[in-house]
Design a protein around this motif. Structure first.
Motif, PDB file in Angstrom:
ATOM      1  N   ASN A 118      39.546  32.074  42.500  1.00 46.75           N
ATOM      2  CA  ASN A 118      39.215  33.474  42.115  1.00 46.75           C
ATOM      3  C   ASN A 118      38.152  34.361  42.622  1.00 46.75           C
ATOM      4  O   ASN A 118      36.982  34.618  41.983  1.00 46.75           O
ATOM      5  CB  ASN A 118      39.265  33.742  40.683  1.00 46.75           C
ATOM      6  CG  ASN A 118      40.505  33.181  39.827  1.00 46.75           C
ATOM      7  OD1 ASN A 118      41.578  33.188  40.458  1.00 46.75           O
ATOM      8  ND2 ASN A 118      40.218  32.347  39.033  1.00 46.75           N
ATOM      9  N   TYR A 119      38.185  34.375  44.132  1.00 46.38           N
ATOM     10  CA  TYR A 119      37.130  35.178  44.803  1.00 46.38           C
ATOM     11  C   TYR A 119      37.618  35.843  46.060  1.00 46.38           C
ATOM     12  O   TYR A 119      38.590  35.195  46.663  1.00 46.38           O
ATOM     13  CB  TYR A 119      35.970  34.055  45.483  1.00 46.38           C
ATOM     14  CG  TYR A 119      34.829  34.908  45.976  1.00 46.38           C
ATOM     15  CD1 TYR A 119      33.881  35.024  44.818  1.00 46.38           C
ATOM     16  CD2 TYR A 119      34.550  34.872  47.187  1.00 46.38           C
ATOM     17  CE1 TYR A 119      32.558  35.620  45.392  1.00 46.38           C
ATOM     18  CE2 TYR A 119      33.335  35.678  47.495  1.00 46.38           C
ATOM     19  CZ  TYR A 119      32.209  35.893  46.617  1.00 46.38           C
ATOM     20  OH  TYR A 119      31.243  36.373  47.165  1.00 46.38           O
ATOM     21  N   PRO A 120      37.200  37.074  46.335  1.00 47.52           N
ATOM     22  CA  PRO A 120      36.362  37.735  45.609  1.00 47.52           C
ATOM     23  C   PRO A 120      36.700  38.031  44.107  1.00 47.52           C
ATOM     24  O   PRO A 120      38.082  38.159  43.952  1.00 47.52           O
ATOM     25  CB  PRO A 120      36.156  39.086  46.427  1.00 47.52           C
ATOM     26  CG  PRO A 120      37.634  39.231  47.220  1.00 47.52           C
ATOM     27  CD  PRO A 120      37.949  37.686  47.162  1.00 47.52           C
ATOM     28  N   HIS A 121      35.828  38.125  43.246  1.00 49.61           N
ATOM     29  CA  HIS A 121      36.211  38.274  41.752  1.00 49.61           C
ATOM     30  C   HIS A 121      36.654  39.656  41.449  1.00 49.61           C
ATOM     31  O   HIS A 121      36.439  40.650  42.389  1.00 49.61           O
ATOM     32  CB  HIS A 121      34.845  37.928  41.065  1.00 49.61           C
ATOM     33  CG  HIS A 121      33.782  38.508  41.353  1.00 49.61           C
ATOM     34  ND1 HIS A 121      33.329  39.867  41.232  1.00 49.61           N
ATOM     35  CD2 HIS A 121      32.459  38.013  42.107  1.00 49.61           C
ATOM     36  CE1 HIS A 121      32.320  40.174  41.823  1.00 49.61           C
ATOM     37  NE2 HIS A 121      31.735  39.300  42.444  1.00 49.61           N
ATOM     38  N   GLN A 181      38.066  28.430  40.864  1.00 48.88           N
ATOM     39  CA  GLN A 181      37.087  28.890  41.950  1.00 48.88           C
ATOM     40  C   GLN A 181      37.781  29.623  43.007  1.00 48.88           C
ATOM     41  O   GLN A 181      37.133  30.149  43.822  1.00 48.88           O
ATOM     42  CB  GLN A 181      36.632  27.484  42.638  1.00 48.88           C
ATOM     43  CG  GLN A 181      35.818  26.511  41.598  1.00 48.88           C
ATOM     44  CD  GLN A 181      34.295  27.033  41.496  1.00 48.88           C
ATOM     45  OE1 GLN A 181      34.090  28.065  42.421  1.00 48.88           O
ATOM     46  NE2 GLN A 181      33.595  26.489  40.482  1.00 48.88           N
ATOM     47  N   LYS A 235      28.497  31.110  45.230  1.00 54.60           N
ATOM     48  CA  LYS A 235      28.978  32.410  46.008  1.00 54.60           C
ATOM     49  C   LYS A 235      28.330  33.441  45.507  1.00 54.60           C
ATOM     50  O   LYS A 235      27.770  33.455  44.129  1.00 54.60           O
ATOM     51  CB  LYS A 235      30.587  32.546  45.892  1.00 54.60           C
ATOM     52  CG  LYS A 235      31.246  31.401  46.783  1.00 54.60           C
ATOM     53  CD  LYS A 235      32.554  31.687  46.549  1.00 54.60           C
ATOM     54  CE  LYS A 235      33.431  30.594  46.940  1.00 54.60           C
ATOM     55  NZ  LYS A 235      34.912  30.683  46.974  1.00 54.60           N
ATOM     56  N   TYR A 291      26.181  33.294  38.440  1.00 53.77           N
ATOM     57  CA  TYR A 291      27.278  33.178  38.986  1.00 53.77           C
ATOM     58  C   TYR A 291      27.175  32.353  40.269  1.00 53.77           C
ATOM     59  O   TYR A 291      28.030  31.543  40.498  1.00 53.77           O
ATOM     60  CB  TYR A 291      27.733  34.630  39.425  1.00 53.77           C
ATOM     61  CG  TYR A 291      29.209  34.609  40.147  1.00 53.77           C
ATOM     62  CD1 TYR A 291      30.023  34.748  39.299  1.00 53.77           C
ATOM     63  CD2 TYR A 291      29.339  34.650  41.363  1.00 53.77           C
ATOM     64  CE1 TYR A 291      31.531  34.927  39.922  1.00 53.77           C
ATOM     65  CE2 TYR A 291      30.549  34.497  42.010  1.00 53.77           C
ATOM     66  CZ  TYR A 291      31.495  34.670  41.195  1.00 53.77           C
ATOM     67  OH  TYR A 291      32.881  34.823  41.792  1.00 53.77           O
ATOM     68  N   LYS A 292      26.147  32.527  41.010  1.00 51.28           N
ATOM     69  CA  LYS A 292      26.022  31.653  42.073  1.00 51.28           C
ATOM     70  C   LYS A 292      25.693  30.236  41.894  1.00 51.28           C
ATOM     71  O   LYS A 292      26.038  29.400  42.687  1.00 51.28           O
ATOM     72  CB  LYS A 292      24.716  32.339  42.938  1.00 51.28           C
ATOM     73  CG  LYS A 292      24.549  31.693  44.346  1.00 51.28           C
ATOM     74  CD  LYS A 292      24.126  32.460  45.327  1.00 51.28           C
ATOM     75  CE  LYS A 292      24.023  31.983  46.957  1.00 51.28           C
ATOM     76  NZ  LYS A 292      23.480  32.780  47.780  1.00 51.28           N
ATOM     77  N   THR A 322      29.342  28.965  41.343  1.00 56.58           N
ATOM     78  CA  THR A 322      30.351  28.891  42.063  1.00 56.58           C
ATOM     79  C   THR A 322      30.020  28.737  43.726  1.00 56.58           C
ATOM     80  O   THR A 322      30.446  28.409  44.485  1.00 56.58           O
ATOM     81  CB  THR A 322      30.832  30.539  42.162  1.00 56.58           C
ATOM     82  OG1 THR A 322      29.625  31.504  42.673  1.00 56.58           O
ATOM     83  CG2 THR A 322      31.336  30.850  40.672  1.00 56.58           C
ATOM     84  N   SER A 365      39.428  35.963  36.385  1.00 53.50           N
ATOM     85  CA  SER A 365      40.093  36.854  36.931  1.00 53.50           C
ATOM     86  C   SER A 365      40.899  37.805  35.791  1.00 53.50           C
ATOM     87  O   SER A 365      41.742  38.468  35.823  1.00 53.50           O
ATOM     88  CB  SER A 365      41.355  36.729  37.976  1.00 53.50           C
ATOM     89  OG  SER A 365      41.084  36.137  39.068  1.00 53.50           O
ATOM     90  N   LEU A 406      35.381  34.481  36.163  1.00 53.18           N
ATOM     91  CA  LEU A 406      35.954  33.266  36.663  1.00 53.18           C
ATOM     92  C   LEU A 406      37.233  32.902  36.587  1.00 53.18           C
ATOM     93  O   LEU A 406      37.757  31.816  36.811  1.00 53.18           O
ATOM     94  CB  LEU A 406      35.048  32.209  36.401  1.00 53.18           C
ATOM     95  CG  LEU A 406      33.458  32.258  36.877  1.00 53.18           C
ATOM     96  CD1 LEU A 406      32.668  31.042  36.422  1.00 53.18           C
ATOM     97  CD2 LEU A 406      33.720  32.204  38.505  1.00 53.18           C
ATOM     98  N   LEU A 419      27.683  36.996  43.869  1.00 55.19           N
ATOM     99  CA  LEU A 419      28.376  38.084  42.947  1.00 55.19           C
ATOM    100  C   LEU A 419      28.297  39.354  43.538  1.00 55.19           C
ATOM    101  O   LEU A 419      27.171  39.710  44.253  1.00 55.19           O
ATOM    102  CB  LEU A 419      27.611  38.294  41.513  1.00 55.19           C
ATOM    103  CG  LEU A 419      28.471  39.448  40.597  1.00 55.19           C
ATOM    104  CD1 LEU A 419      28.102  38.677  38.940  1.00 55.19           C
ATOM    105  CD2 LEU A 419      27.784  40.460  40.675  1.00 55.19           C
TER     106      LEU A 419
END
Length: 353
Positions: free
Chosen positions: A176-179, A174, A219, A213-214, A217, A165, A163, A221
């Motif tokens: 930082n996606y895709p991680h 938030q 989202k 993670y989900k 976020t 990077s 989270l 992983l």
């Protein structure tokens, strides 16, 4: 020989540290009087907590035949091919000599969870007695070798790295996606040791990480790569090792069939069938699954997997990113133990040692 063996270890050759009696008997049939193998053999394990040489030494002692490290494939062995990550700083999670394992695979800048905790002591706060008195930052990738000992510490610090990077200690972002890349080895939800029922495996740890993670976020992983059975990558690499053995022994007949001997429907059987269905047409060898009853699979507690209806109703213990197809958990053969597996294959191949 025109065939080779891919042997699982836990539940096939051992239960925890206890040898399965049929294993030594089976391997006496696979070597000549000089201890040389009569057919190519690779041990394909989802374990990842030691170097190949140590596992080879353990197997040599267990089976009473000389095993080389070139015959051993750990869940992390395919990471040798991921050279684009070898120069990066990688956070490694698991047990055993993690730095030695990472460096043996080619990683130049591995850092362990414990080291990160020492550098960023305020991050590990679940156990109040372990809170230390207050920097690591950089271009990280994450490599999950296997289940760690202190799950709460590893889960917390891996989430921190994802989270931020690769700058743990910074505020979560938030955006930082895709991680940053995550490479995971060994997806086994459960495995068999000395206990009467299966134990949590690394796949259970991954379920925790993915859901945390989900939850944070919203989202998913994502994994740059998944290794270990049942991944296609694992079987590709295993076939490469089988062919290298045949070449080293100057066996000229092409290897046409691989027999994957395992105890787990969701890894050993699923993986062999996945390889057979999706990759074998482009590969030189087909793959046949042989299920033994000395490990995770027990004919007493599970319906016969050959029945497609019962398989369709089974709970899928495979990883989130793998599609469940009842046909993929139907073994080609079911035998009592590894000794019976060797006898069966010799009979199928009309092979007389």
């Amino acid at each position: 020989p025109s065939f080779g063996f891919l042997f699982d270890i836990d539940g096939v050759l051992v239960r925890g540290r206890t040898p399965i009696p049929a294993a030594r008997t089976a391997f006496q049939k696979l070597v000549n009087s000089q201890g040389q193998f009569l057919v190519p053999v690779v041990f394909v394990t989802n374990a990842g907590n030691c170097l190949r040489q140590k596992k080879a030494d353990q197997l040599s002692h267990l089976l009473g035949v000389p095993i080389s490290q070139d015959q051993v494939m750990m869940s992390h062995s395919p990471l040798r091919m991921f050279k684009r990550y070898h120069e990066k700083c990688v956070l490694v999670s698991g047990q055993g000599p993690l730095l030695d394992i990472a460096q043996d695979l080619g990683f130049c800048q591995p850092i362990t969870i414990d080291t990160l905790r020492e550098k960023r002591p305020l991050l590990d706060a679940v156990d109040h007695d372990r809170r230390p008195n207050v920097l690591v930052s950089g271009d990280f990738s994450v490599v999950l070798f296997g289940e760690p000992v202190r799950w709460e510490t590893s889960l917390q610090l891996i989430i921190d790295v994802l989270l931020t990077s690769g700058y743990p200690g910074n505020p979560y972002g938030q955006e930082n996606y895709p991680h940053i890349p995550v490479l995971a080895c060994n997806m086994d939800l459960m495995w068999v040791a000395e206990a009467q029922s299966p134990r949590f495996g690394h796949g259970t740890f991954m379920v925790c990480l993915e859901n945390i993670y989900k939850k944070i976020t919203g989202k998913d992983l994502k994994y740059e790569a998944l290794m270990g059975k049942p991944s296609r990558l694992t079987y590709q690499y295993a076939e490469h090792l089988i062919r290298a053995q045949a070449l080293q022994r100057s066996w000229e007949q092409p290897i046409q069939t691989l027999y994957a001997v395992g105890d787990n429907l969701m890894t050993d059987v699923y993986g062999a069938n996945l390889w057979e269905n999706e990759l074998a047409p482009a590969a030189a060898a087909c793959c046949r699954s042989v299920l033994v009853c000395t490990g995770v699979y027990s004919p007493r507690s599970q319906a016969a997997p050959a029945c497609r209806d019962s398989a369709a109703q089974a709970v899928f213990h495979g990883h989130r990113d793998f599609t469940f197809d009842p046909g993929l958990v139907e073994p080609d053969h079911i035998v009592p133990d590894v000794d019976a597996a060797v006898d069966l294959v010799f009979q199928l191949e009309n092979f007389a040692p």
